[in-house]
Design a protein around this motif. Structure first.
Motif, PDB file in Angstrom:
ATOM      1  N   ARG A   2      -6.325 -18.702  -6.800  1.00 36.79           N
ATOM      2  CA  ARG A   2      -7.358 -18.678  -5.783  1.00 36.79           C
ATOM      3  C   ARG A   2      -6.954 -17.752  -4.622  1.00 36.79           C
ATOM      4  NH1 ARG A   2      -9.059 -24.251  -3.217  1.00 36.79           N
ATOM      5  NH2 ARG A   2      -8.083 -24.780  -5.161  1.00 36.79           N
ATOM      6  N   ARG A   3      -5.707 -17.801  -4.213  1.00 36.54           N
ATOM      7  CA  ARG A   3      -5.203 -16.952  -3.138  1.00 36.54           C
ATOM      8  C   ARG A   3      -5.317 -15.470  -3.513  1.00 36.54           C
ATOM      9  NH1 ARG A   3       0.220 -19.069  -1.058  1.00 36.54           N
ATOM     10  NH2 ARG A   3      -1.118 -20.671  -0.230  1.00 36.54           N
ATOM     11  N   ARG A   4      -5.019 -15.155  -4.747  1.00 35.73           N
ATOM     12  CA  ARG A   4      -5.124 -13.764  -5.223  1.00 35.73           C
ATOM     13  C   ARG A   4      -6.569 -13.280  -5.193  1.00 35.73           C
ATOM     14  NH1 ARG A   4      -2.282  -9.882  -7.909  1.00 35.73           N
ATOM     15  NH2 ARG A   4      -3.388  -8.737  -9.532  1.00 35.73           N
ATOM     16  N   VAL A   6      -8.964 -14.378  -3.258  1.00 33.27           N
ATOM     17  CA  VAL A   6      -9.341 -14.218  -1.852  1.00 33.27           C
ATOM     18  C   VAL A   6      -8.795 -12.903  -1.305  1.00 33.27           C
ATOM     19  CG1 VAL A   6      -8.993 -15.116   0.481  1.00 33.27           C
ATOM     20  CG2 VAL A   6      -9.628 -16.665  -1.377  1.00 33.27           C
ATOM     21  N   ARG A   7      -7.551 -12.585  -1.616  1.00 30.37           N
ATOM     22  CA  ARG A   7      -6.962 -11.325  -1.133  1.00 30.37           C
ATOM     23  C   ARG A   7      -7.691 -10.112  -1.698  1.00 30.37           C
ATOM     24  NH1 ARG A   7      -0.709 -12.830  -1.001  1.00 30.37           N
ATOM     25  NH2 ARG A   7      -0.695 -13.604   1.124  1.00 30.37           N
ATOM     26  N   THR A  10     -11.314 -10.071   0.041  1.00 31.24           N
ATOM     27  CA  THR A  10     -11.363  -9.963   1.496  1.00 31.24           C
ATOM     28  C   THR A  10     -11.276  -8.506   1.928  1.00 31.24           C
ATOM     29  OG1 THR A  10     -10.260 -12.097   1.701  1.00 31.24           O
ATOM     30  CG2 THR A  10     -10.232 -10.689   3.640  1.00 31.24           C
TER      31      THR A  10
END
Length: 155
Positions: A2-4, A6-7, A10
């Protein structure tokens, strides 16, 4: 995962600092000629990681012109930031007052070819980005009220 995502999704921004070096009466502006072109620009550059905008402005000013300034001398311009190229590039803009008669300017001939003071009512041919930035301060060929040119684009 999920963090990947978002990055990746974004938006990113390029941050820089610009210094408008002018005399006390705001009748003369310090401009630079830098490679690769022949048009004039302003003391400016990208911020280093974790560098504060005012520190980046001071660093770039010293690197490009040899002018040393205290952080307190670099006053945020109004507006203090200008957004370029569809919001992906943001310049933090500062003002610095210097006397052209007593200010020693040093250029290295590689990063900066030439530096000179120009009357604000007779500025030299400049880069498009510089003209757009200066228009926010009522200066240059794109400044509002100059009937020979187009009005500045909305920021």
């Amino acid at each position: 995962m999920r963090r990947r995502i978002v990055r990746i999704a974004t938006p990113t921004y390029t941050l820089g600092s610009v210094v408008l070096v002018m005399d006390e009466d705001r009748t003369r502006l310090l401009m630079l000629r830098q490679p690769p072109g022949r048009r004039w620009s302003l003391p400016a550059g990208l911020l280093n990681r974790r560098e504060q905008p005012v520190e980046g402005g001071r660093r770039e000013l010293a690197e490009e012109t040899g002018i040393e300034a205290d952080l307190a001398e670099l006053v945020p311009a109004d507006p203090c930031a200008v957004v370029h190229t569809s919001g992906r590039w943001v310049d933090n803009v500062f003002r610095l007052v210097r006397d052209p008669a007593t200010t020693e300017i040093t250029v290295d001939g590689h990063e900066v070819w030439d530096a000179a003071w120009h009357p604000v009512d007779d500025l030299p041919e400049m880069t498009r980005a510089t003209a757009k930035l200066l228009a926010h301060y009522g200066l240059g060929p794109l400044a509002a009220g100059d009937p020979a040119t187009e009005p500045p684009a909305a920021a």
